[in-house]
Design a protein around this motif. Structure first.
Motif, short mmCIF file in Angstrom:
data_model
loop_
_atom_site.label_atom_id
_atom_site.label_comp_id
_atom_site.label_asym_id
_atom_site.label_seq_id
_atom_site.Cartn_x
_atom_site.Cartn_y
_atom_site.Cartn_z
N ALA A 1 -0.85 -2.47 3.83
CA ALA A 1 -2.05 -3.22 4.18
C ALA A 1 -2.41 -4.22 3.09
O ALA A 1 -2.74 -5.39 3.38
N VAL A 2 -2.36 -3.81 1.83
CA VAL A 2 -2.67 -4.71 0.72
C VAL A 2 -1.65 -5.85 0.66
O VAL A 2 -2.00 -7.02 0.45
N ARG A 3 -0.40 -5.52 0.86
CA ARG A 3 0.65 -6.54 0.82
C ARG A 3 0.47 -7.56 1.94
O ARG A 3 0.60 -8.77 1.72
N LYS A 4 0.16 -7.08 3.14
CA LYS A 4 -0.05 -8.00 4.26
C LYS A 4 -1.30 -8.85 4.05
O LYS A 4 -1.31 -10.05 4.35
N GLU B 1 -2.33 -12.25 5.70
CA GLU B 1 -2.67 -11.91 7.09
C GLU B 1 -3.82 -10.90 7.06
O GLU B 1 -3.65 -9.72 7.33
N ILE B 2 -5.01 -11.39 6.76
CA ILE B 2 -6.14 -10.51 6.51
C ILE B 2 -6.58 -9.79 7.79
O ILE B 2 -7.07 -8.65 7.74
N GLY B 3 -6.43 -10.43 8.95
CA GLY B 3 -6.80 -9.78 10.20
C GLY B 3 -5.88 -8.60 10.50
O GLY B 3 -6.35 -7.51 10.88
N TYR B 4 -4.59 -8.80 10.33
CA TYR B 4 -3.63 -7.73 10.56
C TYR B 4 -3.80 -6.61 9.54
O TYR B 4 -3.71 -5.42 9.87
N ALA B 5 -4.07 -6.98 8.29
CA ALA B 5 -4.30 -5.97 7.25
C ALA B 5 -5.54 -5.14 7.56
O ALA B 5 -5.57 -3.93 7.33
N ALA B 6 -6.58 -5.78 8.09
CA ALA B 6 -7.79 -5.05 8.47
C ALA B 6 -7.48 -4.07 9.60
O ALA B 6 -8.03 -2.96 9.64
N ALA B 7 -6.62 -4.45 10.54
CA ALA B 7 -6.24 -3.55 11.63
C ALA B 7 -5.49 -2.33 11.07
O ALA B 7 -5.72 -1.19 11.50
N ILE B 8 -4.59 -2.55 10.12
CA ILE B 8 -3.88 -1.44 9.48
C ILE B 8 -4.87 -0.52 8.77
O ILE B 8 -4.76 0.71 8.84
N SER B 9 -5.85 -1.11 8.09
CA SER B 9 -6.85 -0.31 7.39
C SER B 9 -7.67 0.53 8.37
O SER B 9 -8.01 1.68 8.09
N LEU B 10 -7.98 -0.04 9.53
CA LEU B 10 -8.74 0.70 10.53
C LEU B 10 -7.92 1.86 11.09
O LEU B 10 -8.45 2.97 11.29
N ILE B 11 -6.63 1.63 11.32
CA ILE B 11 -5.74 2.71 11.76
C ILE B 11 -5.70 3.81 10.71
O ILE B 11 -5.76 5.01 11.04
N PHE B 12 -5.61 3.42 9.45
CA PHE B 12 -5.57 4.38 8.36
C PHE B 12 -6.87 5.20 8.30
O PHE B 12 -6.85 6.43 8.14
N VAL C 1 -1.22 3.15 -6.18
CA VAL C 1 -0.95 2.66 -7.54
C VAL C 1 0.47 2.96 -7.97
O VAL C 1 1.18 2.09 -8.50
N GLN C 2 0.93 4.20 -7.77
CA GLN C 2 2.27 4.57 -8.19
C GLN C 2 3.32 3.69 -7.53
O GLN C 2 4.28 3.25 -8.18
N VAL C 3 3.14 3.43 -6.24
CA VAL C 3 4.09 2.59 -5.52
C VAL C 3 4.03 1.15 -6.03
O VAL C 3 5.07 0.52 -6.26
N ASP C 4 2.84 0.63 -6.24
CA ASP C 4 2.68 -0.75 -6.68
C ASP C 4 3.29 -0.97 -8.06
O ASP C 4 3.90 -2.01 -8.32
N VAL C 5 3.14 0.00 -8.94
CA VAL C 5 3.63 -0.15 -10.31
C VAL C 5 5.12 0.12 -10.41
O VAL C 5 5.85 -0.59 -11.11
N MET C 6 5.60 1.12 -9.68
CA MET C 6 6.97 1.62 -9.92
C MET C 6 8.02 1.02 -9.00
O MET C 6 9.15 0.77 -9.43
N THR C 7 7.72 0.81 -7.72
CA THR C 7 8.77 0.41 -6.78
C THR C 7 8.42 -0.78 -5.90
O THR C 7 9.31 -1.33 -5.24
#
Length: 280
Positions: free
Chosen positions: A241-244, A250-261, A220-226
């Motif tokens: 991940a949200v931005r991608k 790119e929902i498939g790539y974002a899902a891969a980032i979420s899985l890594i996270f 949230v802080q990043v999304d609102v401030m920078t």
């Protein structure tokens, strides 16, 4: 009786997790006439070899957690020890320290964004203290200070919550132990190391795990401030991940980032649990 809760759990947790795991191995896009195609591990290879923003986001995320976890936990403990004393005004101080916690993080981020401006309150205060010698810094538009500014905001906003957790742990320690320690000639520091800290071990584990998970999930802080800037210096894994997924679709790539996270958070939590486990 558990059916309503079970239905909600399946709809909003189990199914999304399964979908995210499945989509992470495809090239699915959020809005596309073409059906998703299985690409195997390509998304994961791309994240670590062809996406410098992801690597920068991962570094920013773990740097943020590395600073926030010990500082926020330690400061919360200090505040809890101070407000745990029997003296006039402690209830007022508890309320003051806890107010930022119950205030919307979006509102807090907007207010601090104004304070961090070059002509904002923080630069004005420093200018007053230094008698005009301070030239001012645009905190959020400087790559060397932007992440540090968000760290300060995040610690200030959440430290009151962990102060309350520490305080609840302090109040479970029997007063008789302190009386026995004083009778044995133990001073304040010896009482803390031999009575207070051992009694706070379960609380310490809970505080460290919750702060770590919250710090790694910085968004949230990043999304609102920078919005991840300047030049990616404040981008985090969740924000990337949200931005991608939603901005670039790119929902498939974002899902891969979420899985890594998810795997990274799970490993860190397990390591923390092992390091803080009770030893025979």
């Amino acid at each position: 009786m558990i059916a309503p809760a079970l239905v909600l759990l399946v709809l909003f947790l189990i199914i999304p997790v399964i979908l995210a795991f499945t989509l992470s191995f495809t090239n699915a896009r959020l809005i596309s006439p073409n059906p998703p195609r299985f690409v195997g591990l390509d998304n994961f290879v791309r994240a670590f070899t062809a996406d410098p923003v992801f690597l920068q986001s991962a570094w920013n995320t773990f740097l943020f957690a590395l600073v926030v976890v010990p500082v926020q936990a330690g400061l919360g403990l200090v505040l809890a020890v101070l407000v745990n004393r029997r003296m006039r005004g402690t209830t007022l101080f508890r309320v003051i320290f806890f107010i930022p916690v119950v205030t919307s993080i979006v509102v807090v981020s907007i207010l601090w964004k104004f304070m961090y401006q070059k002509d904002g309150l923080i630069n004005s205060m420093i200018d007053t203290i230094t008698f005009g010698a301070w030239t001012g810094v645009d905190w959020l538009n400087n790559p060397s200070t932007a992440l540090g500014a968000i760290i300060v905001l995040s610690i200030w906003q959440a430290v009151g919550f962990h102060m309350i957790i520490w305080l609840s742990g302090l109040q479970t320690i029997p007063e008789e132990l302190y009386e026995a320690a004083r009778m044995d000639g133990a001073g304040p520091w010896r009482q803390f190391t031999n009575v207070t800290w051992p009694g706070l071990r379960p609380t310490m584990i809970f505080v460290l795990v919750t702060i770590t998970i919250a710090a790694l999930g910085l968004f949230v802080q990043v999304d609102v401030m920078t919005q991840g800037g300047p030049t990616g210096s404040t981008s985090t894994i969740v924000y990337h991940a949200v931005r991608k997924g939603y901005e670039q679709q790119e929902i498939g790539y974002a899902a891969a980032i979420s899985l890594i996270f998810f795997v990274a958070v799970l490993v860190i939590a397990l390591v923390q649990r092992r390091l803080t486990r009770d030893k025979d």
